[in-house]
Scaffold this motif. Structure first.
Motif, PDB file in Angstrom:
ATOM      1  N   SER A  59      -2.889  -1.654  11.699  1.00  0.00           N
ATOM      2  CA  SER A  59      -4.286  -1.827  12.072  1.00  0.00           C
ATOM      3  C   SER A  59      -4.945  -0.453  12.159  1.00  0.00           C
ATOM      4  CB  SER A  59      -4.357  -2.590  13.400  1.00  0.00           C
ATOM      5  OG  SER A  59      -5.685  -2.758  13.799  1.00  0.00           O
ATOM      6  N   ARG A  73       0.925   3.303 -11.279  1.00  0.00           N
ATOM      7  CA  ARG A  73       1.039   4.092 -10.039  1.00  0.00           C
ATOM      8  C   ARG A  73       2.327   3.727  -9.280  1.00  0.00           C
ATOM      9  NH1 ARG A  73      -3.064   6.630  -7.465  1.00  0.00           N
ATOM     10  NH2 ARG A  73      -2.928   5.608  -5.436  1.00  0.00           N
ATOM     11  N   VAL A 121      -5.395  10.294  10.148  1.00  0.00           N
ATOM     12  CA  VAL A 121      -4.412  10.861   9.227  1.00  0.00           C
ATOM     13  C   VAL A 121      -5.084  11.368   7.951  1.00  0.00           C
ATOM     14  CG1 VAL A 121      -2.253  10.381   8.022  1.00  0.00           C
ATOM     15  CG2 VAL A 121      -2.789   9.136  10.123  1.00  0.00           C
ATOM     16  N   TYR A 152     -14.447  -3.322   8.159  1.00  0.00           N
ATOM     17  CA  TYR A 152     -13.118  -2.705   8.347  1.00  0.00           C
ATOM     18  C   TYR A 152     -12.653  -2.894   9.789  1.00  0.00           C
ATOM     19  CZ  TYR A 152      -9.618   1.077   8.542  1.00  0.00           C
ATOM     20  OH  TYR A 152      -8.459   1.809   8.720  1.00  0.00           O
ATOM     21  N   GLY A 161      -7.393   7.965   1.355  1.00  0.00           N
ATOM     22  CA  GLY A 161      -8.279   6.924   1.884  1.00  0.00           C
ATOM     23  C   GLY A 161      -9.373   7.520   2.746  1.00  0.00           C
ATOM     24  N   ASN A 195       0.702  -2.573   5.142  1.00  0.00           N
ATOM     25  CA  ASN A 195       0.007  -1.287   5.272  1.00  0.00           C
ATOM     26  C   ASN A 195      -1.216  -1.169   4.363  1.00  0.00           C
ATOM     27  OD1 ASN A 195      -0.107   1.792   5.766  1.00  0.00           O
ATOM     28  ND2 ASN A 195       0.158   1.625   3.546  1.00  0.00           N
ATOM     29  N   THR A 230       1.567   3.213  -2.535  1.00  0.00           N
ATOM     30  CA  THR A 230       1.288   4.209  -3.569  1.00  0.00           C
ATOM     31  C   THR A 230       0.461   5.387  -3.083  1.00  0.00           C
ATOM     32  OG1 THR A 230      -0.539   2.770  -4.213  1.00  0.00           O
ATOM     33  CG2 THR A 230       1.465   2.656  -5.563  1.00  0.00           C
ATOM     34  N   SER A 231       0.143   5.423  -1.800  1.00  0.00           N
ATOM     35  CA  SER A 231      -0.719   6.512  -1.322  1.00  0.00           C
ATOM     36  C   SER A 231      -0.474   6.747   0.170  1.00  0.00           C
ATOM     37  CB  SER A 231      -2.187   6.109  -1.553  1.00  0.00           C
ATOM     38  OG  SER A 231      -3.075   7.072  -1.032  1.00  0.00           O
ATOM     39  N   ILE A 260      -0.235   7.037   3.974  1.00  0.00           N
ATOM     40  CA  ILE A 260       0.701   6.621   5.016  1.00  0.00           C
ATOM     41  C   ILE A 260       1.798   5.724   4.434  1.00  0.00           C
ATOM     42  CG2 ILE A 260       0.891   5.363   7.208  1.00  0.00           C
ATOM     43  CD1 ILE A 260      -2.094   6.151   7.713  1.00  0.00           C
ATOM     44  N   LYS A 316      -9.592  -5.217  11.087  1.00  0.00           N
ATOM     45  CA  LYS A 316      -8.458  -4.542  11.743  1.00  0.00           C
ATOM     46  C   LYS A 316      -8.198  -5.192  13.116  1.00  0.00           C
ATOM     47  CE  LYS A 316      -7.121  -1.787   8.611  1.00  0.00           C
ATOM     48  NZ  LYS A 316      -5.736  -1.751   8.144  1.00  0.00           N
ATOM     49  N   GLY A 360       0.838  -1.208   0.000  1.00  0.00           N
ATOM     50  CA  GLY A 360       0.000   0.000   0.000  1.00  0.00           C
ATOM     51  C   GLY A 360       0.863   1.244   0.000  1.00  0.00           C
ATOM     52  N   ARG A 362      -0.731  -2.200  -6.287  1.00  0.00           N
ATOM     53  CA  ARG A 362      -1.451  -3.174  -7.117  1.00  0.00           C
ATOM     54  C   ARG A 362      -1.528  -2.721  -8.564  1.00  0.00           C
ATOM     55  NH1 ARG A 362      -7.607  -1.924  -5.025  1.00  0.00           N
ATOM     56  NH2 ARG A 362      -7.116   0.228  -4.524  1.00  0.00           N
ATOM     57  N   ASP A 403      -1.660  -7.456  -6.168  1.00  0.00           N
ATOM     58  CA  ASP A 403      -2.909  -7.179  -5.449  1.00  0.00           C
ATOM     59  C   ASP A 403      -2.909  -8.080  -4.218  1.00  0.00           C
ATOM     60  OD1 ASP A 403      -5.489  -7.202  -4.445  1.00  0.00           O
ATOM     61  OD2 ASP A 403      -6.413  -6.964  -6.416  1.00  0.00           O
ATOM     62  N   VAL A 404      -2.736  -7.486  -3.028  1.00  0.00           N
ATOM     63  CA  VAL A 404      -2.580  -8.330  -1.836  1.00  0.00           C
ATOM     64  C   VAL A 404      -3.878  -9.049  -1.448  1.00  0.00           C
ATOM     65  CG1 VAL A 404      -0.665  -6.977  -0.880  1.00  0.00           C
ATOM     66  CG2 VAL A 404      -2.981  -6.476  -0.153  1.00  0.00           C
ATOM     67  N   THR A 449      -5.440  11.474   4.475  1.00  0.00           N
ATOM     68  CA  THR A 449      -4.994  10.736   3.289  1.00  0.00           C
ATOM     69  C   THR A 449      -6.150  10.634   2.303  1.00  0.00           C
ATOM     70  OG1 THR A 449      -5.727   8.601   4.164  1.00  0.00           O
ATOM     71  CG2 THR A 449      -3.463   9.244   4.680  1.00  0.00           C
ATOM     72  N   GLY A 509      -3.269   6.674  14.220  1.00  0.00           N
ATOM     73  CA  GLY A 509      -4.047   7.865  14.569  1.00  0.00           C
ATOM     74  C   GLY A 509      -4.917   8.234  13.384  1.00  0.00           C
TER      75      GLY A 509
HETATM   76  N1  NAP Z   1      -5.764   7.442   7.380  1.00  0.00           N
HETATM   77  C1  NAP Z   1      -6.173   7.108   8.601  1.00  0.00           C
HETATM   78  O1  NAP Z   1      -6.675   7.930   9.375  1.00  0.00           O
HETATM   79  C2  NAP Z   1      -6.015   5.683   9.068  1.00  0.00           C
HETATM   80  C3  NAP Z   1      -6.446   5.391  10.371  1.00  0.00           C
HETATM   81  C4  NAP Z   1      -6.309   4.091  10.844  1.00  0.00           C
HETATM   82  C5  NAP Z   1      -5.719   3.122  10.038  1.00  0.00           C
HETATM   83  N2  NAP Z   1      -5.308   3.434   8.775  1.00  0.00           N
HETATM   84  C6  NAP Z   1      -4.698   2.356   7.963  1.00  0.00           C
HETATM   85  O2  NAP Z   1      -3.515   2.817   7.370  1.00  0.00           O
HETATM   86  C7  NAP Z   1      -3.296   2.139   6.116  1.00  0.00           C
HETATM   87  C8  NAP Z   1      -3.042   3.163   5.026  1.00  0.00           C
HETATM   88  O3  NAP Z   1      -4.190   3.994   4.941  1.00  0.00           O
HETATM   89  P1  NAP Z   1      -4.230   5.374   4.153  1.00  0.00           P
HETATM   90  O4  NAP Z   1      -5.094   6.260   4.958  1.00  0.00           O
HETATM   91  O5  NAP Z   1      -2.860   5.795   3.766  1.00  0.00           O
HETATM   92  O6  NAP Z   1      -5.093   4.919   2.888  1.00  0.00           O
HETATM   93  P2  NAP Z   1      -4.954   5.193   1.323  1.00  0.00           P
HETATM   94  O7  NAP Z   1      -4.452   6.554   1.076  1.00  0.00           O
HETATM   95  O8  NAP Z   1      -6.266   4.799   0.751  1.00  0.00           O
HETATM   96  O9  NAP Z   1      -3.863   4.128   0.901  1.00  0.00           O
HETATM   97  C9  NAP Z   1      -4.170   2.756   0.903  1.00  0.00           C
HETATM   98  C10 NAP Z   1      -3.115   2.021   0.117  1.00  0.00           C
HETATM   99  O10 NAP Z   1      -3.455   0.631   0.106  1.00  0.00           O
HETATM  100  C11 NAP Z   1      -3.387   0.187  -1.241  1.00  0.00           C
HETATM  101  N3  NAP Z   1      -4.269  -0.945  -1.494  1.00  0.00           N
HETATM  102  C12 NAP Z   1      -5.610  -1.004  -1.297  1.00  0.00           C
HETATM  103  N4  NAP Z   1      -6.058  -2.212  -1.692  1.00  0.00           N
HETATM  104  C13 NAP Z   1      -4.972  -2.899  -2.141  1.00  0.00           C
HETATM  105  C14 NAP Z   1      -4.781  -4.188  -2.676  1.00  0.00           C
HETATM  106  N5  NAP Z   1      -5.798  -5.031  -2.855  1.00  0.00           N
HETATM  107  N6  NAP Z   1      -3.525  -4.585  -3.031  1.00  0.00           N
HETATM  108  C15 NAP Z   1      -2.480  -3.741  -2.864  1.00  0.00           C
HETATM  109  N7  NAP Z   1      -2.586  -2.493  -2.375  1.00  0.00           N
HETATM  110  C16 NAP Z   1      -3.829  -2.101  -2.018  1.00  0.00           C
HETATM  111  C17 NAP Z   1      -3.785   1.391  -2.076  1.00  0.00           C
HETATM  112  O11 NAP Z   1      -3.359   1.180  -3.406  1.00  0.00           O
HETATM  113  P3  NAP Z   1      -3.952   2.046  -4.637  1.00  0.00           P
HETATM  114  O12 NAP Z   1      -3.039   3.250  -4.684  1.00  0.00           O
HETATM  115  O13 NAP Z   1      -3.777   1.138  -5.808  1.00  0.00           O
HETATM  116  O14 NAP Z   1      -5.369   2.367  -4.319  1.00  0.00           O
HETATM  117  C18 NAP Z   1      -3.025   2.472  -1.337  1.00  0.00           C
HETATM  118  O15 NAP Z   1      -1.673   2.500  -1.723  1.00  0.00           O
HETATM  119  C19 NAP Z   1      -4.545   1.289   5.885  1.00  0.00           C
HETATM  120  O16 NAP Z   1      -4.304  -0.043   6.278  1.00  0.00           O
HETATM  121  C20 NAP Z   1      -5.583   1.914   6.797  1.00  0.00           C
HETATM  122  O17 NAP Z   1      -6.560   0.986   7.218  1.00  0.00           O
HETATM  123  C21 NAP Z   1      -5.452   4.692   8.281  1.00  0.00           C
END
Ligand code: NAP
Length: 317
Positions: free
Chosen positions: A176, A79, A234, A203, A238, A129, A52-53, A55, A207, A50, A75, A102-103, A236, A232
């Motif tokens: 998580s 990107r 963040v 979700y 996502g 991640n 590419t975006s 965190i 987690k 993960g 995936r 693709d995980v 993003t 925390g």
């Molecule tokens: N942001 C928050 O506040 C927050 C809080 C708690 C936990 N988290 C956790 O932190 C992690 C990163 O979150 P983020 O906020 O940075 O989210 P994000 O910006 O949506 O990034 C998610 C990443 O996961 C990749 N991904 C999704 N499905 C995939 C798959 N099937 N195979 C491979 N890669 C895949 C995405 O790839 P693509 O670029 O191809 O879409 C992207 O690079 C996640 O596990 C999320 O649950 C985030």
């Protein structure tokens, strides 16, 4: 850490809003353990899923700053290649590799891992991640519900397939979420077919499963350092895409991706001693259940692990 500081730190954690927002690291930075030393990751190789975006990108960037060789896994080929091209442009000499998988697709994980282990002899860090919070229920190529596949089955299988490649002092981190506090572990309905589907519930439950799996892998990978963590809240893509109302409401308080990446990078770089359940946040071990909840039933944990081993095709030990 002095007792008063320890109390302030714990109160921040239990009060959730201040602790999970950008106030958490702003305050804790005054007392948390020292930063990893620049260059301390030279000669060490880390895989970040993960990447590419959000965190994940921030984790990759910080690990490069510390001198690590980083394999960024996405995936989507374009990107992932674009990320490697940008980071290489910004950091001449950076040791970076693009990995495409693709995980959530277990066949893809098997094929990718076979190729990766033929190219790489030792891995010092593995960061699970990749994550998703879907609006509707969907299934992967193998017919598994998406969050179960991406958060649980894929990373579980990947860890098993990479186990022999992990160096004796490697760190494995499962990303998580604090959302898992609202979900107990269940050993039934892992595929979320009972009742109306809720992406938020799936979700949170998956987690929670990650935290239990991290503790199990700490046992199975004896000697290696295995942790789960939460970043925390963040800012993003996502968050903006999956929970826009929350993202808008909390915008002024959200952490930067670098803050969200901090504890994961610190864990991979410093490999602190850890005790079960190995759950970390803001450079400290945290309880994985709320105080008034009972501990996890060992029978539920055992049945859950057996089910996950079966679904992912992993032989438990
Ligand atoms: N942001 C928050 O506040 C927050 C809080 C708690 C936990 N988290 C956790 O932190 C992690 C990163 O979150 P983020 O906020 O940075 O989210 P994000 O910006 O949506 O990034 C998610 C990443 O996961 C990749 N991904 C999704 N499905 C995939 C798959 N099937 N195979 C491979 N890669 C895949 C995405 O790839 P693509 O670029 O191809 O879409 C992207 O690079 C996640 O596990 C999320 O649950 C985030």
């Amino acid at each position: 850490m002095p007792a008063l500081t320890r109390l302030a730190d714990a109160l921040l954690d239990r009060a959730v809003v201040p602790g999970y927002s950008k106030l958490g690291p702003a305050l804790r930075r005054r007392w948390w353990p020292a930063d990893p030393v620049r260059g301390s990751m030279r000669g060490r190789r880390v895989l970040v899923t993960g990447a590419t975006s959000g965190i994940g990108t921030a984790i990759a960037e910080e690990l490069l700053t510390l001198g690590a060789t980083v394999h960024v896994l996405g995936r989507d080929r374009t990107r992932t290649d674009d990320l490697v091209a940008r980071l290489t442009r910004e950091r001449p000499g950076a040791q970076l590799h693009a990995e495409v998988c693709d995980v959530g697709d277990l066949d893809a994980v098997r094929a990718w891992a076979a190729d990766f282990t033929s190219r790489v002899a030792d891995l010092h860090g593995l960061v699970h991640n990749a994550g998703a919070l879907p609006a509707q229920r969907s299934e992967t190529a193998q017919g598994h519900e998406l969050t179960l596949a991406v958060h649980v089955l894929g990373p579980h299988l990947m860890t098993a397939l990479l186990a022999d490649t992990l160096a004796a002092d490697a760190a494995v981190v499962w990303m998580s979420s604090g959302g898992m506090y609202g979900a107990g572990l269940r050993d039934d309905d892992l595929e979320f077919t009972d009742g109306e589907y809720s992406g938020v519930r799936a979700y949170a439950r998956t987690k929670r499963m990650q935290v239990v799996l991290a503790a199990e892998w700490a046992r199975r990978l004896r000697g290696r350092h295995v942790y789960s963590t939460h970043p925390g809240w963040v800012a993003t893509d996502g968050v903006t895409t999956s929970i826009p109302a929350f993202g808008k409401l909390m915008a002024p308080l959200l952490r930067t991706p670098a803050d969200g990446a901090d504890t994961t990078v610190w864990l991979v770089a410093t490999r602190p001693p850890s005790r079960p359940p190995h759950f970390w946040h803001d450079r400290a071990q945290r309880p994985s259940t709320l105080g008034w909840e009972r501990g996890q039933d060992p029978g539920t944990v055992r049945r859950f692990l057996t089910a996950v081993d079966d679904l992912a095709g992993v032989s438990g030990s």
